[in-house]
Structure formats: structure tokens, C-alpha cells
Design a protein around this motif. Structure first.
Motif, PDB file in Angstrom:
ATOM      1  N   GLN A   1       0.810  -1.222   0.000  1.00  0.00           N
ATOM      2  CA  GLN A   1       0.000   0.000   0.000  1.00  0.00           C
ATOM      3  C   GLN A   1       0.843   1.273   0.000  1.00  0.00           C
TER       4      GLN A   1
ATOM      5  N   GLN B   1      -2.528  10.858   0.586  1.00  0.00           N
ATOM      6  CA  GLN B   1      -3.451  11.926   0.229  1.00  0.00           C
ATOM      7  C   GLN B   1      -2.913  13.310   0.577  1.00  0.00           C
TER       8      GLN B   1
ATOM      9  N   ASP C   1      -2.224   6.516   8.946  1.00  0.00           N
ATOM     10  CA  ASP C   1      -2.487   6.050   7.591  1.00  0.00           C
ATOM     11  C   ASP C   1      -2.972   7.216   6.733  1.00  0.00           C
TER      12      ASP C   1
ATOM     13  N   TRP D   1      -2.932   7.243   3.571  1.00  0.00           N
ATOM     14  CA  TRP D   1      -3.352   6.713   2.283  1.00  0.00           C
ATOM     15  C   TRP D   1      -4.859   6.456   2.228  1.00  0.00           C
ATOM     16  N   THR D   2      -5.423   5.903   3.296  1.00  0.00           N
ATOM     17  CA  THR D   2      -6.816   5.466   3.238  1.00  0.00           C
ATOM     18  C   THR D   2      -7.685   5.983   4.378  1.00  0.00           C
ATOM     19  N   ASN D   3      -7.106   6.609   5.376  1.00  0.00           N
ATOM     20  CA  ASN D   3      -7.842   7.017   6.573  1.00  0.00           C
ATOM     21  C   ASN D   3      -8.008   8.539   6.589  1.00  0.00           C
TER      22      ASN D   3
END
Length: 338
Positions: free
Chosen positions: A172, A183, A205, A207-209
Motif C-alpha cells: 500500500q 493523500q 495512515d 493513504w486510506t484514513n
């Protein structure tokens, strides 16, 4: 977007490589040496083995690094592309969608929610474009290329630290060709310095959180001195025959030198008023005890901005007048419709 800590100038492209052309090792040999160095630093084999097995040389990364185009741009051509109608609409939608979460983080860190969303939108289009390169491979490719070997090796080791701490899996850990991640597009060193666990799950995180993304952006700004009682700045009109030496002198500088030029330009709003500066609607400047520096992104004859301390903070994120101005514009437009 690559942060100020890794600003790469066009001139640097022509720097001499660390390796002479006739004795540069093969990528596989370079990786083998780097692996032994990593083991000697104490990284555990169970971490090292999968990471080094995954390392791939990307010629496209080297080409991108060496051939960044010098585009002729003005602020008036740049802003409509970066702060497009589509991006404004998406920013307002995301702002409303995540408002309870954003307000909580804004209160915790002392950073207005609209600036968090603006940076999120401009860095990764709200998480839609984070880059597809394996971060370790991108960093080792750039280290191997040799132009900034020491810098990218240190970023690689910080990426190993992030993996060792369990914040994200190797699969990831994706980012841009220059190694900016997630992000918020943090380099590994920025991640280690500023990333936050926004929801208390024990991981950072970005990237996704969303909670981690928002908290990390807010923490970066807070740690650099953000003041949520102020905005970023304002566009102004200069009087005829204005003495341009009152503005921050242009030129690519290290941050310390740029801050000296900021200090030389900075004065109170009352002082700028006396020098003849006006709002865009040709009325007087606000009557507030605020100091500001004068920024001319395109130089003499271009648009002019009084920049407050928060502008200076954003210039730490990315030392580009165009980028910082786009953050301010988007942040203002997010709430303009309310």
C-alpha cells in the motif's frame, strides 16, 4: 505535489552525478550494497527481505526528474487550472461531507477546516491521485541516479521506519515518482515529523484514513506556527509609481534567506495603507493590528498580495507563490458559498 523540503530546481538537473559514467555500479549491485548498509543499521531481516526483493529501477522516474519542463506561466493562467470550477465544487462537497470530523480536528489543532480541505484537494485531488509508484522503489531509483543520493537514501530509510512501525503495508506504500506519499503527499521525512493518528487506531495512515489525513495536514500547519485567528492574505492594488523594493525580492533562495527577505518587507497594515495600498474594490485596508509582507508572484506589473504569517507557513509546505496563493484562493472559495 512535492513539498519545499524537496524542491528540485531546473538548474540542479545539470549537476554532476555522484558516479562517473564509467564506474557507476549496476542497479542490482547498488541495491545489494544498500541492503547490507540497512542491515548494519539494525533493520530486521524480516522487514528488509520483502522490501529489497520488491525494489525496481524505474527509468521513467529518472527521466521525469531530469526533464521537468520549464513552463511559461503566470498566476492568472495558473489559478484557473489549479482552482478550477470542478475543484471548487468538489472541495465544497468534501467540506460538507466531512464537516463534523473536520471541525473536531480544526478545534484540536487550531487550523481552519477550509485550509485542510484546500491542501487535500490541491495535493491529491481529495485522495483520487496519490501516485502509483512503490515509494521504496522510487526513492532507491533516485538515490541510484546519484544527483541527490544522500537525500533520497535518508528518505528511503525513513520509509523503512514507517513500514517497521506498521503504519502501512509495503503493497500500500504508493506515491509519486519523487516519493511523496498518500493523500497529503508527504515525503517519508515529513510523515515521521508530522503524521498523526487521527482516529486513535494506533496507525498513521495517510493513504486510506481520512481522519489521519486531516489530522496530519493540520498538525503540519500547527507545528509551523499556524494562527487560526488570521487568514492567509489578500490581493491588493498598488498605487502608481509604487516603490517595488517594498516587496519581497524575487529569486530562488534557501528558506532562511527567503525569511530574511520576508522580514525586510513586513510592516503593519496601517503602514501599507500609508504607502497607498488598497483592497481590490479600491477601499481602505482593514483596520487590524496585523503585519504583512508584500508578495508579487509575477514580479513588477503583476498581481500583488499582502501575505500574513499563515502565508509564510504555507510557504514552508511548498515554497511556491503560485501554489500557496492557490491554497488561499481555494480555501476562501470553499466557504464563500455559505
Amino acid at each position: 505535489m512535492i513539498k519545499s523540503v524537496i524542491c528540485i530546481t531546473i538548474a540542479a538537473v545539470f549537476s554532476v552525478s555522484v558516479f562517473a559514467a564509467d564506474n557507476k555500479p549496476e542497479f542490482s549491485d547498488y541495491v545489494a550494497t544498500l541492503k547490507q548498509e540497512a542491515l548494519s543499521k539494525g533493520y530486521k531481516p524480516e522487514l528488509i527481505e520483502p522490501v529489497f526483493a520488491s525494489l525496481t529501477y524505474h527509468e521513467r522516474i529518472v527521466a521525469a526528474d531530469k526533464s521537468q519542463p520549464e513552463v511559461v506561466e503566470t498566476l492568472s493562467t495558473y489559478l484557473p487550472k489549479r482552482v478550477s470550477e470542478t475543484r471548487i465544487r468538489m472541495a465544497r462537497e468534501r467540506y460538507q461531507q466531512y464537516l463534523p470530523q473536520l471541525e473536531k480536528i480544526a478545534a484540536q489543532y487550531g487550523v481552519q477546516a477550509r485550509f485542510i480541505v484546500a491542501l487535500w484537494g490541491l495535493e491529491s485531488s481529495f485522495g483520487n491521485f496519490m501516485g502509483t509508484y512503490s515509494v521504496p522503489s522510487a526513492l532507491v531509483t533516485l538515490a541510484y541516479d546519484g544527483r541527490r543520493e544522500s537525500f533520497f537514501k535518508q528518505e528511503f530509510y525513513q520509509a523503512l521506519d514507517i513500514l517497521a512501525q506498521g503504519h502501512i503495508s509495503l503493497e500500500q506504500m504508493k506515491g509519486s515518482w519523487a516519493g511523496a506519499m498518500g493523500q497529503s503527499q508527504f515525503m517519508p521525512s515529513s510523515f515521521m515529523a508530522y503524521a498523526q493518528d487521527g482516529d486513535g487506531d494506533g496507525k498513521k495512515d495517510i493513504w486510506t484514513n481520512q481522519a489521519d489525513v486531516f489530522a496530519s495536514i493540520a498538525n503540519y500547519l500547527k507545528q509551523q506556527g499556524w494562527d487560526n485567528s488570521k487568514t492567509w492574505g489578500r490581493e491588493v492594488i498598488l498605487p502608481e509609481n509604487f516603490d517595488i523594493t517594498h516587496a519581497i525580492a524575487r529569486g530562488s533562495l534557501q528558506r532562511g534567506e527567503w525569511l530574511q527577505r520576508w522580514a525586510a518587507s513586513e510592516r503593519s497594515l496601517a503602514d501599507w495603507q500609508q504607502l497607498g495600498l488598497q483592497r481590490l474594490n479600491k477601499t481602505a485596508l482593514p483596520v487590524r493590528d496585523i503585519s504583512a509582507a508584500l508578495v508579487l508572484p509575477d514580479g513588477e506589473g503583476g498581481r500583488a498580495f499582502l501575505a500574513y504569517d499563515n502565508y509564510k507557513v504555507l510557504m514552508h509546505w511548498n515554497r511556491s507563490y503560485y501554489f500557496v496563493t492557490s491554497v488561499g484562493y481555494l480555501a476562501d472559495l470553499i466557504v464563500a458559498a455559505e
